[in-house]
Write a protein that holds these residues in place. Structure first.
Motif, short mmCIF file in Angstrom:
data_model
loop_
_atom_site.label_atom_id
_atom_site.label_comp_id
_atom_site.label_asym_id
_atom_site.label_seq_id
_atom_site.Cartn_x
_atom_site.Cartn_y
_atom_site.Cartn_z
N GLY A 336 0.81 -1.21 0.00
CA GLY A 336 0.00 0.00 0.00
C GLY A 336 0.84 1.26 0.00
O GLY A 336 0.44 2.28 -0.59
N VAL A 337 1.99 1.21 0.66
CA VAL A 337 2.92 2.34 0.61
C VAL A 337 3.57 2.41 -0.78
O VAL A 337 3.62 3.47 -1.41
N GLN A 338 4.03 1.29 -1.29
CA GLN A 338 4.79 1.25 -2.54
C GLN A 338 3.95 1.66 -3.76
O GLN A 338 4.36 2.50 -4.57
N LEU A 339 2.76 1.10 -3.90
CA LEU A 339 1.97 1.34 -5.12
C LEU A 339 1.33 2.72 -5.15
O LEU A 339 0.89 3.17 -6.21
N ARG A 340 1.29 3.38 -4.01
CA ARG A 340 0.76 4.74 -4.01
C ARG A 340 1.84 5.77 -4.34
O ARG A 340 1.56 6.96 -4.40
N GLY A 341 3.08 5.31 -4.52
CA GLY A 341 4.16 6.22 -4.88
C GLY A 341 4.39 7.28 -3.82
O GLY A 341 4.37 6.99 -2.61
N ALA A 342 4.57 8.52 -4.23
CA ALA A 342 4.78 9.61 -3.28
C ALA A 342 3.59 9.76 -2.35
O ALA A 342 3.73 10.18 -1.20
N GLY A 343 2.39 9.39 -2.86
CA GLY A 343 1.20 9.47 -2.02
C GLY A 343 1.20 8.46 -0.90
O GLY A 343 0.41 8.57 0.04
N GLY A 344 2.09 7.48 -0.95
CA GLY A 344 2.19 6.49 0.11
C GLY A 344 3.02 6.93 1.29
O GLY A 344 3.05 6.25 2.33
N ILE A 345 3.72 8.07 1.10
CA ILE A 345 4.58 8.55 2.19
C ILE A 345 4.35 10.02 2.52
O ILE A 345 5.09 10.60 3.32
N SER A 346 3.35 10.64 1.90
CA SER A 346 3.12 12.07 2.16
C SER A 346 1.62 12.36 2.21
O SER A 346 0.80 11.61 1.66
N GLY A 347 1.29 13.45 2.87
CA GLY A 347 -0.09 13.88 2.95
C GLY A 347 -0.95 12.93 3.77
O GLY A 347 -0.46 12.03 4.46
N GLU A 348 -2.26 13.13 3.66
CA GLU A 348 -3.20 12.33 4.44
C GLU A 348 -3.15 10.85 4.04
O GLU A 348 -3.17 9.96 4.90
N THR A 349 -3.03 10.59 2.73
CA THR A 349 -2.96 9.21 2.26
C THR A 349 -1.70 8.52 2.77
O THR A 349 -1.74 7.36 3.20
N GLY A 350 -0.58 9.24 2.73
CA GLY A 350 0.67 8.68 3.21
C GLY A 350 0.64 8.39 4.70
O GLY A 350 1.17 7.38 5.17
N ALA A 351 0.02 9.30 5.45
CA ALA A 351 -0.08 9.09 6.90
C ALA A 351 -0.91 7.83 7.19
O ALA A 351 -0.55 7.03 8.07
#
Length: 385
Positions: A336-351
């Motif tokens: 889930g972290v990997q496939l979301r790219g930058a979104g997996g480690i930043s912002g609300e989605t990353g959190a």
């Protein structure tokens, strides 16, 4: 997500009722509980009033007299709503059965109605600092003193440990050794007693679920607080811990299904120069493999759930269920972290994705680590041939 034949229309109505309660009364506040690192006691009373606690207990002790399928529905809905602070199955399916099956009538009447109402918070204290949950290395002792027992020792990483009103403590007994296993007694300890010290443990995963350390220093309890027979704790634990591990597997499986659904949706919505993430073969393969794992795990767990009610449940099945579901959950959370790219480690989605990974890691540790489960399965193979 998967076709199921386990539940009837009455169970479906109960699921809708549980989901409505969680959506209205719990999920709007859960992020605040995570930030505060605690769940208010009032939430337990709300859950009790809504019938979510100790539902399988007979009505005489405050329950609804329902079967384990009702409990499974509650556990699944907690996972799907991402609720861990109000871990109702701790009261309902882990602690209460010990008291119901082993307790005297006086013990049951004194404790079970309060547990069912959420007015009495309870915990099971096995794990110790030096040996985890390994029963053979337990150092907490229960020394005889007339009609009383004197308890000394330390229990750590206990769910509800710093807030519980009553704790079932496993301690070395002067009676009842079995082979190379020490005699153990299971003892009800009211935390208001002198010699009991509770403190919360800060943790990064499942932060709203209270986790505590309990230190017992010359804590005197009456012998009438022993659950079942003195020195028989090892036998009791071998019987009861299987259901605890199945409960945790049910929760992990429902978490996996929620994470998988969310990840498929987010991958479909995330666009690259060559289409969505799902238009790429490698992500599809990874998701297909985990979907397959979830499907197999779901089938296995749904076979286990009725066996609890029938009294035919095999503790080895619980080890397999918890081992597989928590391994799948950790893989899904990492993906889930990997496939979301930058979104997996930043912002609300990353959190959210990062927290899912931490929470998944907790689940492969509590109730017996994956390594302990593998060892238990391995040791049981010869006798199971």
């Amino acid at each position: 997500m998967f076709a199921r034949t386990l539940f009837d229309p009455e169970h479906d109505a109960w699921r809708a009722e549980v989901a409505a309660f969680l959506s209205a009364e719990i999920t709007p506040h859960h992020d605040a509980w995570v930030a505060a690192r605690k769940t208010p006691r009032a939430a337990w009373a709300q859950a009790g009033a809504a019938g979510l606690l100790a539902r399988a207990l007979p009505p005489a002790y405050g329950g609804a007299g329902r079967d384990f399928r009702d409990s499974a529905i509650i556990i699944e809905e907690l996972a799907r709503h991402r609720v861990h602070g109000l871990f109702t199955c701790l009261q309902s399916d882990i602690v209460a059965p010990f008291i119901l099956r082993l307790g005297t009538e006086a013990q049951k009447m004194r404790l079970l109605p309060g547990i069912a109402q959420g007015e009495v918070l309870a915990a099971l204290a096995l794990t110790e600092p030096q040996g985890g949950s390994a029963l053979s290395t337990m150092t907490t002792t229960a020394r005889s003193s007339g009609d009383s027992l004197v308890l000394n020792g330390c229990k750590t990483h206990i769910s509800n440990g710093s807030v519980a009103d009553v704790v079932i403590v496993a301690a070395k007994s002067e009676r009842g050794s079995i082979g190379d296993q020490p005699g153990l007694s299971l003892i009800l300890v009211e935390t208001e007693r002198p010699g009991v010290h509770q403190e919360a443990i800060e943790k990064t995963g499942m932060a709203a679920l209270d986790t505590g350390q309990i230190t017992l220093t010359d804590c005197v309890v009456p012998r009438s607080n022993v659950l079942g027979g003195e020195g028989m704790g090892f036998v009791y634990l071998m019987s009861f811990l299987g259901v605890e591990r199945l409960v945790l597997a049910i929760y992990a499986q429902a978490c996996s299904e929620r994470l998988l659904q969310d990840l498929i949706r987010d991958c479909d919505a995330r666009h690259t120069p060559n289409g969505s993430v799902l238009d790429h073969q490698n992500p599809r393969f990874s998701l297909a493999e985990l979907y397959s794992d979830c499907a197999v795990n779901r089938s296995f767990i749904d076979q286990c759930i009725p066996l609890v009610q029938e009294g035919r449940f095999d503790p080895k099945q619980a080890c397999i269920a918890k081992l597989r579901t928590t391994a799948t959950l950790k893989k899904l959370a990492a993906l889930g972290v990997q496939l979301r790219g930058a979104g997996g480690i930043s912002g609300e989605t990353g959190a959210r994705a990062s927290q899912d990974l931490l929470d998944a890691s907790v689940q492969s540790i509590w109730g017996g680590t994956s390594e302990i489960l593998l060892d238990l399965i391995g040791r049981s193979m010869a006798s199971g041939l």
